[in-house]
Design an enzyme around this catalytic site. Structure first.
Site, PDB file in Angstrom:
ATOM      1  CD  GLN A 317      -1.398  -2.329   1.476  1.00 15.01           C
ATOM      2  OE1 GLN A 317      -0.573  -2.554   2.177  1.00 15.01           O
ATOM      3  NE2 GLN A 317      -2.932  -2.849   2.599  1.00 15.01           N
ATOM      4  CD  GLN A 339      -1.543  -3.262  -1.802  1.00 11.98           C
ATOM      5  OE1 GLN A 339      -0.783  -4.043  -2.002  1.00 11.98           O
ATOM      6  NE2 GLN A 339      -2.774  -3.469  -1.490  1.00 11.98           N
ATOM      7  CG  ASP A 340      -3.978   0.939  -1.354  1.00 15.07           C
ATOM      8  OD1 ASP A 340      -5.024  -0.267  -1.926  1.00 15.07           O
ATOM      9  OD2 ASP A 340      -4.255   0.571  -0.287  1.00 15.07           O
ATOM     10  CG  ASP A 361      -8.017  -3.052  -3.550  1.00 17.02           C
ATOM     11  OD1 ASP A 361      -8.706  -3.835  -4.259  1.00 17.02           O
ATOM     12  OD2 ASP A 361      -7.347  -4.076  -2.137  1.00 17.02           O
ATOM     13  NE  ARG A 429      -9.421  -6.358  -3.413  1.00 16.94           N
ATOM     14  CZ  ARG A 429      -8.435  -7.592  -2.302  1.00 16.94           C
ATOM     15  NH1 ARG A 429      -8.543  -8.411  -2.841  1.00 16.94           N
ATOM     16  NH2 ARG A 429      -7.739  -6.489  -2.351  1.00 16.94           N
TER      17      ARG A 429
END
Length: 528
Positions: A317, A339-340, A361, A429
């Protein structure tokens, strides 16, 4: 009657009975009461963190985040209550979007506080301590929506009905203008030509801005860093405060605080003006605090910038941009990470002609956000990972939040393209129980797995999420093989219209009417 629309009827009745003395109360008093009863419960829930004694740095960080979130919650509640007091109940049909946006943020802050604690007994106790505050906030969201419908029904033949008709005419006129100004570029155009035309469009918009201050690494401006320019911004300033950032790579953490309202930061263009950082979870920074660029001040605009977190996929993250302010506008910007990448945390946000790249994500949060004419680049993840474009975090079904991707292109980044078949890639998701995503009029590349979406964990949220698609194209848009969860559906046109920029985030009111100091090309409705 007013509690009948809520999910926690007993909590609603008992809380309102305590504060409303009359047996036949004014609807305004009931709506005010529904919000005012949240204050004490939210304060009590967040204050539980003061009782925690620990030497664990992770838990200390979570406590610090909770205190920051509590201050934000109080601000949102005060704004909601003051709006009802100042405008009156008869204005609720017009103001309910604002109030529900702010109350949705309060609900998101409550959950974010809980999420900051490591799994275990302490997190369970925080979750239980926040339960009553969550129920009251959910009830207030439902009551405001129901009361607004009730007031609009009462006024359907009066002043409100007439004003609505005038606004409908105005919508048609602005839609025609938007069509003429639309800067959509054909998907078959070579990337170099697309970039050239995009930068010319950016230059045209940029000419209308007059900066208050200029930032330049070489010393040719008033400041050498963006942070210094913000720190020296007048505490009280009427109008829009404009900061121009000259070409260069600015390695700094930029923070636009809640007191810095109506700020515009624009660069030379996204190729030349770059803001970069490398804070990340693996090296010990909480995801909430990893952002290279973070802003809270309402009415923010950014244009012609690249905002990057270069920590890399191995650091997990690592946020490039975190957006918490209401009525945020991003035009011709690039957001780069893995990520993120983009934390669209809360409130109304509009992204136009931006490039967003990442792996897991990489567009996440609980905002009401529209991404229009954006290029979504899916990068190569680590060998043991899979790609997920969105993880929307709507906590409660009464929140007016969700992510809308309209006329976007979802395609592999050059790093992924040659090996795309080795990795599974999904549109989204469910981060939270009522996760909501709408993908419409977009081009979906063949990198997206036919099932489209993947679970978060087990059966969590599979019966309560809402993932909808409308008139998408490309090999990844085939809906036949999509997962068969209850909330997966193809929209009809009238359903899709509810998620246009005009209806979902009221962009006409805060971009078309206020202008943000520039002529913003945008589409108010559907493309067809």
């Amino acid at each position: 009657m007013i509690c009948s629309s809520t999910d926690y009827t007993h909590t609603c009745q008992s809380s309102l009975t305590k504060v409303v003395k009359s047996n036949n109360p004014d609807p305004k008093e009931l709506v005010k009461a529904a919000i005012s009863v949240i204050f004490n419960e939210v304060g009590a829930a967040f204050n539980k963190t003061n009782l925690i004694k620990t030497n664990d740095t992770h838990i200390k960080g979570a406590i610090e985040d909770c205190r920051e979130l509590f201050r934000s919650s109080n601000d949102e509640l005060h704004a909601s209550l003051n709006l009802i007091i100042d405008r009156g109940i008869d204005q609720l049909p017009d103001q309910s979007h604002n109030i529900r946006t702010w109350l949705s943020a309060v609900m998101s802050y409550q959950q974010t506080c809980i999420d900051g604690f490591p799994d275990g007994d302490l997190k369970k106790r925080m979750n239980e301590g926040m339960r009553h505050a969550r129920e009251l906030t959910s009830n207030a969201l439902a009551i405001v929506k129901q009361a607004a419908k009730y007031m609009e029904m009462l006024n359907v033949d009066g002043l409100i009905g007439k004003r609505r008709l005038l606004e409908d005419v105005e919508d048609v006129e602005e839609e025609e203008t938007a069509t003429a100004e639309d800067d959509e570029l054909p998907s078959w155009m070579p990337e170099g030509d697309r970039r050239t035309l995009k930068e010319k469009s950016h230059d045209k918009v940029k000419l209308s801005l007059k900066p208050n201050v200029t930032v330049a690494k070489d010393g040719s401006g008033q400041f050498k860093t963006i942070s210094a320019a913000l720190e020296n911004m007048p505490q009280k300033y009427n109008g829009r405060y404009v900061i121009y950032v000259k070409p260069g790579v600015y390695d700094e953490t930029v923070m636009v605080t809640s007191t810095m309202k109506n700020v515009t930061i624009y660069g030379d263009n996204a190729t030349n003006t770059i803001i970069t950082g490398n804070k990340n979870y693996i090296d010990g920074t909480r995801t909430f605090q990893t952002a290279t660029f973070c802003h809270f001040g309402h009415g923010f605009m950014a244009m012609g910038l690249t905002i990057r977190n270069n920590a890399g996929a191995i650091k997990h993250q690592a946020v490039a941009l975190r957006v918490q302010s209401d009525r945020s506008l991003f035009l011709n910007c690039n957001f780069e990470g893995y990520q993120d990448t983009l934390y669209a945390q809360t409130h109304r946000q509009f992204y136009r002609a931006c490039v967003i790249s990442g792996t897991i994500d990489f567009i996440f949060g609980d905002a009401s956000a529209i991404f229009q004419n954006c290029l979504i680049l899916v990068r190569r993840p680590l060998d043991n990972q899979q790609n997920i474009v969105t993880a929307q975090g709507r906590v409660d079904r009464h929140e007016n939040t969700g992510f809308v991707l309209q006329r976007c292109r979802i395609v592999p980044d050059p790093s992924l393209k040659p090996v795309a078949e080795k990795f599974r890639s999904y549109l989204g998701r469910p981060w939270k129980e009522h996760s909501r995503i709408v993908i419409m009029e977009s081009e979906i590349g063949d990198l997206i797995s036919p099932e489209g979406y993947m679970p978060w964990e087990g059966e969590f949220a599979l019966k309560t999420l809402s993932y909808s698609e409308y008139k998408n194209t490309g090999p990844g848009s085939d809906f036949k093989a999509r997962v068969k969860w209850p909330g997966i559906k193809l929209f009809e046109k009238d359903e899709a219209e509810l998620f246009t920029a005009t209806n979902f985030i009221q962009v006409r009111d805060w971009v078309k009417k206020t202008g943000y100091g520039v002529k913003v090309p945008l589409r108010l409705g559907l493309y067809g």
